[in-house]
Design an enzyme around this catalytic site. Structure first.
Site, mmCIF file in Angstrom:
data_model
loop_
_atom_site.group_PDB
_atom_site.id
_atom_site.type_symbol
_atom_site.label_atom_id
_atom_site.label_comp_id
_atom_site.label_asym_id
_atom_site.label_seq_id
_atom_site.Cartn_x
_atom_site.Cartn_y
_atom_site.Cartn_z
ATOM 1 N N GLY A 10 9.859 9.194 -10.725
ATOM 2 C CA GLY A 10 9.066 8.008 -11.060
ATOM 3 C C GLY A 10 7.586 8.263 -10.826
ATOM 4 N N THR A 13 2.864 3.044 -10.349
ATOM 5 C CA THR A 13 1.718 2.933 -9.443
ATOM 6 C C THR A 13 2.045 3.515 -8.069
ATOM 7 O OG1 THR A 13 2.422 0.681 -8.934
ATOM 8 C CG2 THR A 13 0.703 0.920 -10.577
ATOM 9 N N VAL A 14 3.295 3.307 -7.587
ATOM 10 C CA VAL A 14 3.643 3.865 -6.270
ATOM 11 C C VAL A 14 3.692 5.386 -6.335
ATOM 12 C CG1 VAL A 14 5.372 3.963 -4.443
ATOM 13 C CG2 VAL A 14 4.892 1.789 -5.566
ATOM 14 N N GLY A 15 4.346 5.912 -7.371
ATOM 15 C CA GLY A 15 4.439 7.364 -7.521
ATOM 16 C C GLY A 15 3.058 8.010 -7.596
ATOM 17 N N LYS A 45 9.427 8.866 -17.840
ATOM 18 C CA LYS A 45 10.081 8.457 -19.089
ATOM 19 C C LYS A 45 9.375 9.078 -20.286
ATOM 20 C CE LYS A 45 11.866 3.987 -17.611
ATOM 21 N NZ LYS A 45 11.136 2.790 -17.264
ATOM 22 N N GLU A 129 11.741 3.389 4.828
ATOM 23 C CA GLU A 129 10.772 2.469 5.438
ATOM 24 C C GLU A 129 10.060 1.613 4.390
ATOM 25 O OE1 GLU A 129 9.322 0.475 7.985
ATOM 26 O OE2 GLU A 129 9.482 2.310 9.170
ATOM 27 N N GLU A 190 5.372 -11.691 -11.286
ATOM 28 C CA GLU A 190 5.797 -11.075 -12.542
ATOM 29 C C GLU A 190 5.850 -12.152 -13.632
ATOM 30 O OE1 GLU A 190 6.959 -7.820 -12.679
ATOM 31 O OE2 GLU A 190 6.714 -7.451 -10.539
ATOM 32 N N ASP A 201 14.769 -11.240 -3.925
ATOM 33 C CA ASP A 201 14.036 -10.107 -3.375
ATOM 34 C C ASP A 201 14.029 -10.178 -1.845
ATOM 35 O OD1 ASP A 201 11.826 -7.911 -3.751
ATOM 36 O OD2 ASP A 201 10.962 -9.394 -2.389
ATOM 37 N N LYS A 205 15.806 -7.674 1.227
ATOM 38 C CA LYS A 205 15.110 -7.116 2.389
ATOM 39 C C LYS A 205 15.767 -7.579 3.689
ATOM 40 C CE LYS A 205 10.819 -6.814 -0.213
ATOM 41 N NZ LYS A 205 9.669 -7.621 -0.652
#
Lengths: 431, 431
Positions: A10, A13-15, A45, A129, A190, A201, A205
């Site tokens: 992936g 944005t995090v990747g 992708k 984490e 979103e 969500d 968690k």
């Protein structure tokens, strides 16, 4: 000096954040683990997409096997999301003896137990984490920091979107729909906000936190979930008058080795540390028998906070590699799952009724409470516009959920009660 | 199954808490480390003293060598306090290859670097989570949770006594002396409160946090310290009017690899998460470049919170023993100490002046600021009882400490300025 190679699944944005942190903090990471680290291959992708980070095209692939079967790759970082397909990929990685770091709460909430077992069977680390409240090292806090305590209560504001919405409703007196639109415009919600506003969500968690904090295999189905879509600005204002702040709270309680886990909009007394956690921030409040009250506060999401947590986990995997102790630091749950029944779940409640403004009505209502053994902490009677009607706001003392639900049924049957306008759990205040 | 033996130095309230937690949580600890743990021997001053816990008299000793030289004892827990004598004992323990857990901030602030070096030379663990803000796993948060981030700022409310006093002064409008007496009566302040109210206790904790968070050997002498004894209720009320809350803050800033560490009473903007940390609670706010704002909140002291942190450290020592990796998990500082000079330390300031109420005085004062390149964020002029006098409260924009101190000297020289009543650092607000 050997270089440790990472495979990244992936590049959203995090990747992208992970790639940047590994590059920019190479010195710091080397100082901690003693050798360089590089991202070798990245699953995407679309190879030709424009990206916010300069990456050689030959590092990108659309074929997961090029990463999962590469013997040079030691650690897989999963930041692609998804549940079933992603689970297969991570099982494949673990069976190939690759350590895994994931930020995927959906996956961990549903298949965490299975994945952790396979990791342990293969002497691999599986760290997650970043899956709960990205910017707060809460999982490490529960596993290491409070290791010797007996945690009896966790309360989490673990969804930034709903906290943003409730904060705006509270501070600006705006309606839910209006604030939701604003949140969508600002990127805090979103375009399909269902998973956030319906509490799903947060429930995922809380599943992860309850499993760790109580050392018990809690599953997502065990979590009673209610979202914020029915919360009105009126409710919030009534709460304010009585000294309470509305938050979407994930509750996890343990008593006599029985637990309950839920997510619901709830009123917190204003002096509660969670009541001051505003906007998109997250916080997890933990009560341990020995330590008392602690709270972990920080950004719940955002690509850089999440990427930070991912790279922290990566550093811990790498430290374990250096020490030769991967796959040995996790412990399986200590206790069998034991859920509370409704007659064992105690809470205070906020209840708002519209009733006929007639002699004897008040007595009729209060007698239903006393028949069910429930008394009041606060009662507020207010006039309403409609002639002949009155509004009553009640805050109960602690009541079992069973008794409280009986009361609601009996109240709805009363001809003098026009509507039960709203009902919320209440936390804090006089005991 | 082998039993791991612990030697305990000190049996005050924390030591007693440690004994109780190890007894009561034996199952949980065994589940995590796989074998039983027992306290074998305890160093006390007086064997015959009445105690809050039932302990066989033959477990007590007044001779430290019976513990430090006992080959069966694997881990030493130090909860006796003291600096020089205690340092000798712990060096002796480490040289005998015993792991050490300590709650002693005074010792770690002064001799931490030396002790950690000796521990590492002997492949021993030396853990000290309990030395800063007992109930908050902040040290583990800095070492593991934010491992991959670049921390640029830490702000800590790390002393419960002073936070209790300032909270009461703020909420109840009482004077310092009155609240100090109350705190002493309630056990939140010592009969000799110097170390707390003069900021020394907080300075020791900030030394430890700055060393870890900035990976630099900061020593106690590097910390500029100012206590709360000169804070008046008037100052607090003026701050309140302007939207600020007074707290004793430990600041640790890093910029371009230069750092400054200080402890001083400061005004925080009301919306700052630390502004809501009240009474005896502690909190450490950490700003990392990637993660943004996080905060760790909890009880700063108290025997059970501190004992919890001690036993958590113990569990981590025992896990490392099981994995055979003791003494390998710490890293030495990465950077050479590099302290900011006064012209590199920037902050906003709150300044309260009593001046002559005459034409031109205001211009005279403001021109001193502009000559030194400092502008204002807020100015408040207030009448005072004394005829012909006025009071001015200023909040500056960011100014270097050098410029600000020049301004103070020049103001004191002005004949129209009767007194500089007070001056505090300010944190937060418009940039």
């Amino acid at each position: 000096m050997e270089t440790i190679s990472i495979g990244l699944l992936g590049l959203g944005t995090v990747g992208t954040g992970v790639v940047k942190i590994i590059e920019n903090h190479q010195d710091k990471i080397m100082h901690q683990i003693g050798c360089p680290v590089k991202v070798k291959k990245i699953l995407v992708k679309n190879i030709d997409k424009d990206r916010d980070v300069s990456i050689a095209t030959d590092m990108l692939t659309t074929n997961p096997d090029e990463i999962l079967n590469d013997p040079e790759i030691d650690v897989i970082i999963e930041v692609m999301g998804g549940v079933e397909e992603t689970k297969k990929k991570l099982l494949h990685a673990l069976e190939n003896r690759k350590h895994v770091v994931t930020a995927n709460k959906d996956l961990m909430a549903v298949h965490g137990a299975k994945l952790l077992q396979v990791a342990s069977d293969n002497n691999c680390d599986l760290f997650y984490e970043a899956s709960v409240a990205g910017g707060i090292p809460i999982i490490r806090g529960l596993v290491d920091g409070l290791a010797s305590d007996h945690i009896t209560k966790m309360m989490g504001i673990v969804n930034g979107t709903t906290n943003f919405i409730l904060t705006k409703m509270t501070k600006q007196g705006k309606a839910y729909e209006e604030v939701l639109e604003e949140a969508q415009r600002l990127g805090f919600a979103e375009s399909d906000p269902t998973s956030d506003v319906e509490g799903l969500d947060a429930a995922r968690k809380m599943t992860i936190l309850a499993t760790l904090g109580f050392s018990m295999n809690i599953s997502l189905e065990d979590v009673k979930v209610e979202g914020i879509t029915k919360v009105t600005e009126e409710d919030i204002q009534y709460g304010k008058q009585l000294g309470y702040t509305m938050k979407l709270i994930g509750f996890a309680h343990r008593q006599d080795e029985k637990v309950e886990v839920s997510v619901q909009p709830a009123f917190l007394i204003d002096s509660h540390p969670l009541a001051a956690v505003n906007n998109e921030f997250n916080a997890v409040y933990v009560y341990g028998e020995a330590v008392g009250e602690t709270m972990f506060y920080g950004p719940g999401a955002g690509s850089m906070p999440t990427a930070t947590a991912v790279v922290s986990d990566l550093v811990n995997v790498l430290k374990n590699m250096r020490l030769g102790v991967n796959g040995k630091t996790a412990t399986s749950p200590q206790f069998k799952k034991n859920l509370k029944k409704p007659d064992e779940m105690y809470s205070k409640y906020f209840l708002r009724l519209q009733v006929e403004d007639a002699v004897g009505v008040f007595a009729e209502i209060t007698s239903i409470f006393s028949e069910n053994g429930v008394s009041f902490e606060k009662i507020l009677q207010l006039p309403v516009k409609e002639k002949g009607m009155a509004e009553i706001v009640l805050i109960t003392h602690h009541a079992s959920l069973l008794n409280y639900e009986n009361i609601l049924i009996q109240l709805r049957d009363l001809s003098s009660v026009r509507t039960v306008k709203s009902s919320y759990r209440v936390e804090g205040g006089t005991k």
